[in-house]
Design a protein around this motif. Structure first.
Motif, short mmCIF file in Angstrom:
data_model
loop_
_atom_site.label_atom_id
_atom_site.label_comp_id
_atom_site.label_asym_id
_atom_site.label_seq_id
_atom_site.Cartn_x
_atom_site.Cartn_y
_atom_site.Cartn_z
N GLU A 129 0.70 -1.05 0.12
CA GLU A 129 0.12 -0.09 -0.09
C GLU A 129 0.93 1.21 0.13
OE1 GLU A 129 -3.34 -0.06 -0.21
OE2 GLU A 129 -3.08 -2.00 -0.87
N SER A 130 2.09 1.36 0.77
CA SER A 130 2.86 2.38 0.81
C SER A 130 3.42 2.69 -0.30
CB SER A 130 3.95 2.09 1.87
OG SER A 130 3.38 2.04 3.04
N LYS A 131 3.78 1.30 -1.20
CA LYS A 131 4.34 1.59 -2.52
C LYS A 131 3.59 2.55 -3.52
CE LYS A 131 6.09 -2.40 -3.45
NZ LYS A 131 6.57 -3.54 -4.21
N LYS A 132 2.23 2.22 -3.30
CA LYS A 132 1.23 3.11 -4.22
C LYS A 132 1.04 4.44 -3.82
CE LYS A 132 -1.91 -1.13 -4.29
NZ LYS A 132 -3.21 -1.69 -4.09
N ILE A 133 1.27 4.64 -2.39
CA ILE A 133 1.36 5.90 -2.02
C ILE A 133 2.33 6.95 -2.55
CG2 ILE A 133 1.26 7.46 0.18
CD1 ILE A 133 -0.18 5.36 1.53
N GLY A 184 4.31 6.15 -4.89
CA GLY A 184 4.49 6.01 -6.60
C GLY A 184 5.52 5.10 -6.77
N ALA A 185 5.83 4.20 -6.10
CA ALA A 185 7.02 3.11 -6.43
C ALA A 185 6.73 2.27 -7.33
CB ALA A 185 7.70 2.75 -4.96
N PRO A 218 7.69 -0.63 -10.69
CA PRO A 218 8.66 -1.89 -11.00
C PRO A 218 9.89 -1.36 -10.70
CG PRO A 218 6.94 -2.18 -12.13
CD PRO A 218 6.61 -0.69 -11.66
N ASN A 219 10.47 -0.27 -11.30
CA ASN A 219 11.79 0.07 -11.66
C ASN A 219 12.02 1.71 -10.60
OD1 ASN A 219 13.01 -1.74 -13.42
ND2 ASN A 219 11.15 -0.95 -14.52
N ALA A 220 11.32 1.62 -9.42
CA ALA A 220 11.52 2.72 -8.69
C ALA A 220 12.92 3.01 -8.06
CB ALA A 220 10.67 2.72 -7.51
N PRO A 221 13.26 4.18 -7.94
CA PRO A 221 14.55 4.21 -7.13
C PRO A 221 14.72 3.94 -5.82
CG PRO A 221 13.24 6.51 -7.33
CD PRO A 221 12.52 5.47 -8.18
N ALA A 222 15.67 3.77 -5.31
CA ALA A 222 16.09 2.99 -4.10
C ALA A 222 15.37 4.06 -3.00
CB ALA A 222 17.46 2.86 -3.67
N ALA A 255 11.40 4.64 1.44
CA ALA A 255 10.33 5.39 2.09
C ALA A 255 9.15 4.56 2.27
CB ALA A 255 9.84 6.61 1.20
N ALA A 256 8.77 3.80 1.21
CA ALA A 256 7.51 2.83 1.48
C ALA A 256 7.80 1.74 2.48
CB ALA A 256 7.45 2.14 0.12
#
Length: 308
Positions: free
Chosen positions: A102-106, A108-109, A111-115, A120-121
């Protein structure tokens, strides 16, 4: 100048239909990560037990501590407190995997999100799960460390639920929050380092020509994540174990534990038990993510989907 008629797609042959648009991939069940973590923790429980006893007692070496446990309680003693481990995993781990997704959605992380986005998620998920899972964490630590104490100082809990009821009855509801601050801090570090670094390493490996999305990639990424997580979490892990095992008045203060430990052992006390912690967390991390990926494959198979 182009003509709309000339640019239009050619008509389909008789009897053929337009291909159906690809289905949007459904999210996986929120409890999948908790089940994977419970399976992994059950397998590696003897190593976790040894780590806690090294941190909370006077034992000096991992093998020495394991021999002491077997000598005093038999081989079954290596699984002391496993119901506390199950209680902890089905509260803390279910929550952290759900909160991480859920935090990745918040943030905006993708599949290739920065570290930093993944971290943060992971930090957000750790803060939530550390608070929710604190009672289970106390029960697990106490049950694992019980037989390392003299008989007159043992809690002698029958199982995880018995421990919860007795804590509330004998020590008051506030006892369920014992050590919550270092536990939440450790959970933030753990999820920011373990979950986030696994996703990061996996994405980086898939960018190379040497790895596909298979068990070899999952193993390598989880191995790296386990080493990072052990090192980052060691100080908070030691403090958490010592505070949760304390029973005297005033002995559970974070600053009191730090002052006493610095006085008697020096600053390296923060990394006491690193090797057994790594020996436990490394296979646990690998087992968690390998199991989770396979459980996802099973879910995809039951849905008739393919992993993409």
């Amino acid at each position: 100048m182009s003509s709309p008629l000339r640019d239009a797609a050619p008509p389909l042959p008789a009897g053929e239909k337009l291909p159906a648009p690809p289905k949007k991939k459904q999210p996986y069940p929120f409890w999948l990560g908790g089940v994977a973590a419970t399976i992994a923790a059950s397998i590696t429980h003897p190593l976790d037990l040894t780590k806690v006893r090294l941190q909370a007692s006077g034992d000096k070496r991992m093998i020495e501590s394991m021999r002491k446990t077997i000598r005093t309680a038999g081989v079954r003693g290596m699984f002391d407190g496993i119901t506390g481990t199950w209680l902890r995993q089905m509260s803390y781990s279910v929550c952290r995997f759900w909160a991480y997704d859920e935090s990745k959605k918040i943030v905006g992380a993708g599949p290739n999100a920065p570290a930093w986005k993944l971290a943060a998620a992971g930090s957000m998920a750790g803060g939530i799960a550390g608070f929710v899972g604190n009672p289970g964490e106390i029960v697990m630590v106490r049950m694992q460390g019980d037989f390392a104490k003299p008989p007159e100082k043992r809690f002698n809990y029958k199982h995880g639920l018995d421990a919860l009821f007795r804590m509330v009855r004998e020590e008051g509801p506030s006892s369920l929050a014992r050590g919550v601050y270092p536990n939440v801090f450790r959970a933030i570090l753990m999820n920011a380092s373990q979950l986030a670094s696994y996703d990061y390493f996996k994405a980086e490996l898939l960018k190379t020509k040497y790895f596909d999305d298979n068990i070899y990639c999952h193993f390598t990424a989880s191995f790296a994540a386990g080493t990072v997580a052990t090192t980052v979490c060691s100080p908070a892990d030691v403090l958490k174990s010592r505070i949760m095992n304390a029973s005297g008045p005033g002995s559970s203060s974070t600053m009191a534990v730090i002052r006493q430990s610095l006085k008697t052992e020096g600053p390296m006390f923060m990394f006491k038990g690193w090797l057994p912690a790594w020996s436990r967390l490394q296979p646990t991390t690998i087992l968690i993510f390998l199991t989770l990926e396979q459980l996802k494959n099973v879910v995809d198979w039951t849905r008739g989907d393919t992993r993409g």
